[in-house]
Enzyme design. Structure first.
Site, PDB file in Angstrom:
ATOM      1  N   HIS A 182      22.216  -4.538 -28.328  1.00  0.00           N
ATOM      2  CA  HIS A 182      23.059  -5.412 -29.136  1.00  0.00           C
ATOM      3  C   HIS A 182      24.384  -4.659 -29.279  1.00  0.00           C
ATOM      4  CE1 HIS A 182      19.210  -7.389 -30.845  1.00  0.00           C
ATOM      5  NE2 HIS A 182      19.706  -8.089 -29.831  1.00  0.00           N
ATOM      6  N   GLU A 211      25.690  -3.028 -32.454  1.00  0.00           N
ATOM      7  CA  GLU A 211      24.863  -2.058 -33.175  1.00  0.00           C
ATOM      8  C   GLU A 211      25.152  -0.695 -32.547  1.00  0.00           C
ATOM      9  OE1 GLU A 211      20.920  -3.860 -33.155  1.00  0.00           O
ATOM     10  OE2 GLU A 211      21.796  -5.724 -33.918  1.00  0.00           O
ATOM     11  N   HIS A 250      18.537   0.101 -32.597  1.00  0.00           N
ATOM     12  CA  HIS A 250      19.243  -1.044 -33.164  1.00  0.00           C
ATOM     13  C   HIS A 250      19.824  -0.654 -34.511  1.00  0.00           C
ATOM     14  CE1 HIS A 250      17.748  -4.235 -30.359  1.00  0.00           C
ATOM     15  NE2 HIS A 250      16.904  -3.260 -30.082  1.00  0.00           N
ATOM     16  N   GLU A 263      15.424   0.799 -35.932  1.00  0.00           N
ATOM     17  CA  GLU A 263      16.588   0.266 -36.661  1.00  0.00           C
ATOM     18  C   GLU A 263      17.063   1.420 -37.528  1.00  0.00           C
ATOM     19  OE1 GLU A 263      17.689  -2.930 -36.473  1.00  0.00           O
ATOM     20  OE2 GLU A 263      16.025  -3.968 -35.504  1.00  0.00           O
TER      21      GLU A 263
HETATM   22 ZN   LIG Z   1      19.546  -5.212 -32.654  1.00  0.00          ZN
END
Ligand SMILES: [Zn+2]
Ligand SMILES: *[C@@H]1O[C@H](CO)[C@@H](O)[C@H](O)[C@H]1NC(C)=O
Ligand SMILES: *[C@@H]1O[C@H](CO)[C@@H](O)[C@H](O)[C@H]1NC(C)=O
Ligand SMILES: *[C@@H]1O[C@H](CO)[C@@H](O)[C@H](O)[C@H]1NC(C)=O
Ligand SMILES: *[C@@H]1O[C@H](CO)[C@@H](O)[C@H](O)[C@H]1NC(C)=O
Length: 437
Positions: free
Chosen positions: A91, A94, A198, A280
């Site tokens: 992404h 990110e 992420h 994350e």
């Molecule tokens: Zn992500």
């Protein structure tokens, strides 16, 4: 007096010699595509014997998808040495993981031959690091943008973490160049363990992402996610973020958080025999550069400890009577049947991540099989237990590979799950028969 001057001059010269070394240290700031590329090339040219830099393909806008490999033998696989990978920035907005991986590379390279633990890790592991899977998205995203989706997708507007073939439902997305490059890369190497970075939450999330069923390696997956979270105080505290809930001990099952179709983690685990979890690592997706050093410090122990786990469990080769390696032999662990059967690579190798304990292995060919019970001890060394399954009678060919489980990244829409389930059923019957006979 003169001597004093000479000493001063010598010290000054020494400083001048050392200064460029300090200047080389990677700064805690964001590196745009050109800067990231320059950093990777410099790492590669400064450490040519333990790095290999290659582009695994190009983004929609033509940017190279760089991967830096770190290892004692970085250019290609060596029998017995497991392949590990980290991927960040799929992404594009990110951004923290991208910088964490650049700092990790620096930590590994500067630690080689100066830190015994790092040296041992590099000697025993081939580590692939891809700081950005979506370089176009990164260029399109905005500094200090914590929550928007600008730059999340690739240039064609596809979310790359929804773009992989899916074992549980048909994914009608057109496979994007970045996704296809990763699929080809995964097919090219026998990766054993992986994680992808992420932002927007604080959690280590493990498979499945698109099914509430419990994966056969659930104990290992939970152990790995917990290990990452435990070594990161903020993650472990279960803190919530403005746009995300907090998680008990900083871990969650993917689907229990929210289901996604076409995720990279399920693809790795189901179709490429590579255990992957999703990390994350920051509440804000593209935070102030002044926080980067703190983010690196928060994750430094976790990223290193996680890599070492590629050495848990058992590894070895499946060999015929003459000691010749057998490719595509199925190595099943009783009670832990995967959707796609685990198969040996072209060197006849298998690498199975397992917690210490006693397991029964079924090694299968078309018309031969072997059942063997093995105890995997607790180990503190950076090497999995080694065991070679050698057939004593003349062996024939391995089981035929079928459909999407051939791992070649072909369009697996439609009958993916059916094919896998049929294979799963056949294998269960075979295992039962072998055990009865
Ligand atoms: Zn992500
Ligand atoms: C190396 O690893 C051992 C065992 O995990 C640890 O006790 C030691 O502190 C580490 N050394 C360095 C320099 O990090
Ligand atoms: C897969 O094939 C189907 C039909 O054969 C097609 O509609 C779909 O777009 C393809 N998907 C990908 C990701 O190529
Ligand atoms: C495939 O692997 C070989 C050996 O590691 C490497 O030289 C080559 O660049 C790889 N290609 C891709 C697309 O990953
Ligand atoms: C992928 O596997 C399918 C099914 O076995 C086969 O038809 C196809 O030719 C393979 N593609 C590549 C690129 O190997």
């Amino acid at each position: 007096m003169l001597r004093g001057h000479m000493a001063t001059a010598a010290v000054t010269l020494l400083w001048l010699g050392v200064l460029p070394l300090f200047a080389q240290n990677l700064d805690f700031s964001y590196h745009n595509f050109g800067q990231m590329e320059a950093v990777l090339k410099k790492f590669n040219s400064n450490y040519p014997s333990i790095t290999f830099l290659h582009s695994i393909g190009k983004s929609v806008e033509g940017r190279d998808l760089w991967v830096l490999v770190v290892g004692r033998y970085p250019n290609k696989h060596t029998v017995g040495i497991p392949e590990f990978k980290y991927v960040a920035n799929m992404h594009g907005n990110e951004a923290v993981g991208r910088e964490i991986l650049l700092h990790l590379i620096e930590y590994l390279l500067t630690g080689y031959q100066s830190d015994a633990n790092v040296t041992q890790l590099i000697t025993n592991t081939r580590i692939h690091i891809m700081p950005s899977m979506n370089p176009d998205g990164f260029e399109a995203s905005s500094y200090l943008d914590c929550d928007s989706t600008n730059g999340r997708t690739n240039k064609n507007g596809y979310d790359l973490n929804r773009n992989f073939p899916d074992a549980f439902e048909q994914n009608t997305d057109t496979i994007q160049p970045e996704t296809q490059a990763v699929i080809n890369w995964i097919t090219n190497e026998s990766f054993v363990l992986s994680a992808n970075f992420h932002g927007g939450a604080m959690v280590a999330s493990y498979p499945y992402d698109n099914s509430y069923t419990t994966p056969p390696d659930n104990d290992v997956l939970q152990y790995l996610a917990q290990l990452y979270a435990k070594n990161n105080d903020k993650m472990y505290s279960g803190m919530s973020c403005p746009s995300s809930i907090g998680f008990n001990n900083g871990v969650t099952n993917g689907a229990n958080w929210y289901k996604i179709r076409g995720g990279m983690q399920d693809y790795n685990y189901i179709f490429s025999q590579c255990v992957e979890i999703t990390l994350e690592v920051s509440c804000c997706k593209y935070p102030d550069a002044a926080t980067l050093q703190g983010h690196w410090n928060d994750n430094k122990v976790s990223v290193v400890e996680y890599m070492k786990q590629v050495h848990m469990g058992i590894k070895g080769q499946v060999l015929d009577t003459n000691g010749k390696p057998i490719q595509n032999a199925v190595v099943d662990v009783q009670g832990r049947l995967r959707i796609c059967p685990y198969r040996t690579n072209k060197n006849g190798e298998y690498f199975l991540l397992l917690l210490p304990g006693t397991y029964t292995f079924n090694v299968m060919m078309l018309d031969k099989s072997m059942v063997k019970t093995i105890t995997i001890p607790q180990s503190s060394t950076l090497s999995a237990m080694t065991y070679n399954f050698q057939f004593t009678e003349t062996t024939s060919s391995p089981l035929p590979a079928t459909g999407s489980c051939t791992l070649n990244g072909s369009n697996s829409s439609g009958s993916t799950l059916q094919v896998c389930l049929i294979m799963f059923f056949l294998r269960t019957v075979l295992v039962l028969l072998y055990n009865i006979l």
